[in-house]
Design a protein around this motif. Structure first.
Motif, PDB file in Angstrom:
ATOM      1  N   ILE A   1       0.842  -1.207   0.000  1.00  0.00           N
ATOM      2  CA  ILE A   1       0.000   0.000   0.000  1.00  0.00           C
ATOM      3  C   ILE A   1       0.872   1.249   0.000  1.00  0.00           C
ATOM      4  N   HIS A   2       1.932   1.232   0.826  1.00  0.00           N
ATOM      5  CA  HIS A   2       2.813   2.400   0.918  1.00  0.00           C
ATOM      6  C   HIS A   2       3.483   2.696  -0.419  1.00  0.00           C
TER       7      HIS A   2
ATOM      8  N   THR B   1       2.792   5.869  -2.746  1.00  0.00           N
ATOM      9  CA  THR B   1       3.921   6.756  -3.036  1.00  0.00           C
ATOM     10  C   THR B   1       4.038   7.011  -4.540  1.00  0.00           C
ATOM     11  N   ILE B   2       3.906   5.951  -5.346  1.00  0.00           N
ATOM     12  CA  ILE B   2       3.980   6.109  -6.800  1.00  0.00           C
ATOM     13  C   ILE B   2       2.849   7.009  -7.301  1.00  0.00           C
TER      14      ILE B   2
ATOM     15  N   THR C   1       3.171  10.697  -9.112  1.00  0.00           N
ATOM     16  CA  THR C   1       2.569  11.014 -10.403  1.00  0.00           C
ATOM     17  C   THR C   1       1.662  12.231 -10.327  1.00  0.00           C
ATOM     18  N   PHE C   2       0.762  12.240  -9.354  1.00  0.00           N
ATOM     19  CA  PHE C   2      -0.186  13.342  -9.259  1.00  0.00           C
ATOM     20  C   PHE C   2       0.502  14.651  -8.866  1.00  0.00           C
ATOM     21  N   SER C   3       1.453  14.592  -7.934  1.00  0.00           N
ATOM     22  CA  SER C   3       2.123  15.828  -7.533  1.00  0.00           C
ATOM     23  C   SER C   3       2.962  16.384  -8.679  1.00  0.00           C
TER      24      SER C   3
ATOM     25  N   GLN D   1      -4.350  11.020  -0.474  1.00  0.00           N
ATOM     26  CA  GLN D   1      -3.203  10.120  -0.472  1.00  0.00           C
ATOM     27  C   GLN D   1      -2.254  10.422   0.682  1.00  0.00           C
ATOM     28  N   LEU D   2      -2.073  11.698   0.969  1.00  0.00           N
ATOM     29  CA  LEU D   2      -1.205  12.075   2.095  1.00  0.00           C
ATOM     30  C   LEU D   2      -1.798  11.614   3.421  1.00  0.00           C
TER      31      LEU D   2
END
Length: 414
Positions: free
Chosen positions: A238-239, A243-244, A248-250, A335-336
């Protein structure tokens, strides 16, 4: 249909604040902006890291970091790893006293068949029946099954090599992160993170920091099926996936300034964890305890204090003073928050380990299988007892008794 999905996926209202268009983020006047296509290279880079890791884990630790400059940062990062040209993992493990133990068992077709087709953990009734069939004692059957289970488990050398690789990489990334960020105004003033957003140009340091980090996490995902599995295997999956997705989104939403701060915050604690593991496998208990206490302090401070009150505050509250909320804003913060939940989950394990370390003088990783650790220790103790008995037997056969070591040199054989 594919074109329709692609157009919907890249709708400006999903990725960018209101009134901002993709055309506003086109390169111009020497300024470069983050583009989704930049992330394609992380997959081949991840496979490159897997190749480097293969040689790294079997090579000698020799890393030479040239001066990292803003313009040559990418080349410097990769040079650090390409310079690890001597064989290191196994020699370093041997130097610390970690031996690759070969577990040998006496072949037994009946027990092997039961082990493969019935159960790896026979009941007392099963042990009694198997002992009768094989003309063995119950104790011998128990020892055979314990040795057989241990034979399928990864040895400490493998665990050491994995920890050594992660330690070296986290160390390199932390040093690079400090070099990249120490002179950036948003490191010290959170309001600078959103100054000029989203039309903030992409810096070379941000590009390489993101690309190398993302490639590293892709390589960890590709290795999940081969690395040592622990109780928190699902949490690790999950981590890594979260993270991936965050990477990508950031990247696509141009959350690069806060993204680089978050990366450095996470890497700085992992160095101490991996170094503590390395010394734990080497049975340097005191050194391991000191490193683990340092790791626990840094982890709890960075993940339970700085991350929620600095990073999350910077992504949840401050942006509302500069932009209107949009889809990427909500998704990235979701996500954060998932990441923060994992921080609480791992903090629970760390506090348990601290309790063991303080009250039980043990730094065994509570994420590992307790039974596995106990069985390995029992097997080692039994092997030591057998070696002692064999030595005593040899002494008795030679008529020397248990006090053979008391005979002066030069008088043996008289």
């Amino acid at each position: 249909m594919f074109q329709t999905i692609k157009e919907w996926f890249w709708l400006e209202r999903l990725w960018l604040p209101p009134k901002i268009k993709w055309s506003d983020l086109e390169d111009h006047d020497g300024l470069v902006f983050a583009k989704p296509s930049h992330l394609y290279v992380t997959i081949p880079y991840a496979f490159g890291l897997l190749i480097i890791r293969h040689f790294f884990e079997k090579s000698a630790f020799l890393l030479f970091c040239e001066r990292i400059s803003e313009k040559r940062v990418g080349r410097a990062i990769w040079d650090c790893w390409l310079l690890a040209h001597r064989f290191i993992g196994l020699p370093l493990a041997k130097m610390l006293g970690i031996k690759e133990k070969v577990r040998k068992i006496i072949p037994n077709a009946i027990l092997e068949n039961f082990f493969k087709h019935s159960t790896r953990q026979p009941s007392q009734a099963d042990i009694y029946g198997l002992a009768k069939k094989c003309n063995l004692t119950e104790r011998q059957v128990e020892r055979w099954f314990r040795s057989r289970r241990n034979q399928d488990r990864p040895c400490k050398v493998k665990k050491f090599q994995e920890a050594c690789w992660r330690f070296a990489f986290y160390l390199m990334l932390t040093v690079a992160g400090i070099v990249f960020l120490y002179d950036k105004p948003w490191t010290y003033d959170l309001r600078e993170v959103w100054n000029g957003y989203p039309t903030q140009p992409l810096l070379p340091s941000q590009y390489w920091y993101y690309i190398v980090e993302m490639s590293f996490y892709w390589s960890l995902i590709f290795r999940l099926g081969f690395d040592v599995k622990r109780k928190d295997f699902l949490a690790h999956v999950i981590h890594h996936l979260a993270t991936i997705i965050l990477f990508t989104f950031s990247w696509c939403a141009n959350y690069l300034r806060i993204g680089t701060l978050s990366l450095m915050l996470h890497d700085v604690a992992d160095i101490w964890l991996e170094s503590a593991k390395m010394f734990s496998y080497a049975r340097w208990r005191q050194t391991c305890n000191i490193l683990f206490f340092i790791f626990a302090a840094i982890f709890l401070i960075t993940r339970l204090i700085i991350f929620p009150f600095w990073i999350l505050y910077n992504t949840l509250i401050l942006p509302l003073h500069y932009i209107e909320p949009f889809f990427a804003y909500f998704f990235i913060n979701f996500q954060l928050l998932v990441l923060q939940a994992l921080h609480f989950y791992w903090s629970y394990f760390i506090l348990r380990m601290l309790k063991r370390c303080v009250f039980m003088k043990s730094t065994q990783d509570v994420r590992s299988d307790d039974e596995e650790e106990e069985e390995e220790e029992e097997e080692e103790e039994e092997e030591k007892e057998e070696d002692t008995k064999d030595k005593e037997s040899d002494c008795l056969k030679n008529g020397l008794g248990a006090d053979r070591h008391l005979i002066p040199k030069g008088q043996r054989g008289h």
